[in-house]
Enzyme design. Structure first.
Site, short mmCIF file in Angstrom:
data_model
loop_
_atom_site.label_atom_id
_atom_site.label_comp_id
_atom_site.label_asym_id
_atom_site.label_seq_id
_atom_site.Cartn_x
_atom_site.Cartn_y
_atom_site.Cartn_z
N ASP A 137 96.40 -98.80 -70.23
CA ASP A 137 95.94 -97.98 -69.27
C ASP A 137 95.75 -96.52 -69.95
O ASP A 137 96.67 -95.99 -70.39
CB ASP A 137 96.99 -97.93 -68.08
CG ASP A 137 96.47 -97.00 -66.83
OD1 ASP A 137 95.52 -96.43 -66.99
OD2 ASP A 137 96.83 -97.49 -65.71
N LYS A 141 92.89 -88.89 -66.02
CA LYS A 141 92.98 -87.68 -65.82
C LYS A 141 93.90 -87.01 -66.09
O LYS A 141 95.22 -87.42 -66.69
CB LYS A 141 93.18 -87.52 -63.92
CG LYS A 141 92.03 -88.25 -63.22
CD LYS A 141 92.39 -88.11 -61.74
CE LYS A 141 91.50 -88.63 -60.91
NZ LYS A 141 91.63 -88.62 -59.50
N ARG A 212 88.80 -108.56 -73.06
CA ARG A 212 88.07 -108.41 -71.74
C ARG A 212 87.62 -106.71 -71.42
O ARG A 212 86.67 -106.30 -71.31
CB ARG A 212 88.59 -108.80 -70.56
CG ARG A 212 89.93 -108.08 -69.99
CD ARG A 212 90.42 -108.59 -68.59
NE ARG A 212 91.20 -109.73 -69.17
CZ ARG A 212 92.09 -110.35 -68.15
NH1 ARG A 212 91.86 -110.00 -67.00
NH2 ARG A 212 92.62 -111.63 -68.63
#
Length: 232
Positions: A137, A141, A212
């Site tokens: 991940d 931000k 993916r």
């Protein structure tokens, strides 16, 4: 950001751990196969992690946040003499890998379905030959960058569990995370980046099956970086 990627965070895991309802067969693998493969952190870790595996393995490789498990399963088939430990808290992703483990009768995989930092703290010092952190991940931000898995404290964990000369492989399509990882590894001082030219980090790893997330990045016009560090 997908909910699956959101579930793979840093010191703790943020977001939900289950997405679409599981099919009956997936429920069966979670209830009956996962307990057979799951590492029990309440137990005393063996000094030699090969004892975790019924297969005759000679080295140990850890993948944190394996998603649907395509890469982990590919490497397990490719390297039957390596014991693989996969960490993934997202239930649907775990169910996908378990289906592959059952179908291919893979005996060199062990799993953990919670916070990877708990497993890292359980592992013996110098017990891992290779760590993969692939498309984690990115927390794009800036105010959320402190949640990224690559951090000073987690690199210290990696350095503790990796054998001298062990590898840490990191792949991402997010430039700020690539730079973040390079800066953190340089600051730590215990990881040597192996690249000698741009081709070294632009070229996927040997026998790379793709993921993916990589495919999604390509569709959206983003290239990926493939970093390899050696534990000093």
């Amino acid at each position: 950001m997908t909910e699956e990627r959101r579930s793979r965070a840093t010191e703790a895991f943020f977001g939900r751990r289950k997405g679409k309802p599981l099919r009956n067969q997936q429920v069966d693998t979670i209830e009956n196969l996962l307990p057979l493969l799951k590492i029990d952190l309440e137990s005393v870790p063996p000094q030699n992690l090969v004892a975790l595996f019924p297969a005759d393995v000679r080295s140990i490789r850890l993948e944190i946040g394996f998603g649907g498990g395509e890469h982990l399963a590919h490497r397990a088939v490719e390297n039957p003499e390596t014991g693989f430990i996969g960490v993934e808290p997202f239930v649907n992703s775990m169910a996908k890998l378990l289906a592959t483990v059952r179908e291919r009768e893979l005996m060199n995989i062990r799993l953990y379905d919670d916070d990877a930092t708990q497993l890292l703290d359980w592992l013996p010092e110098g017990s891992i030959d290779h760590i993969d952190l692939l498309y984690p991940d990115p927390w794009p931000k800036k105010k959320h960058w402190k949640r990224r898995f690559v951090s000073d404290v987690n690199l210290a964990r990696f350095h503790r569990v990796l054998k001298p000369g062990g590898k840490f492989c990191f792949a991402s399509d997010i430039d700020t995370y690539v730079n973040w990882t390079l800066q953190h590894c340089a600051r730590h001082g215990g990881f040597e980046w192996t690249a000698t030219s741009a081709d070294d980090w632009r070229t996927p790893y040997a026998n790379w099956p793709g993921t993916r997330y990589e495919n999604k990045a390509k569709r959206e016009g983003r290239s990926s970086a493939y970093l390899t560090f050696i534990r000093r």
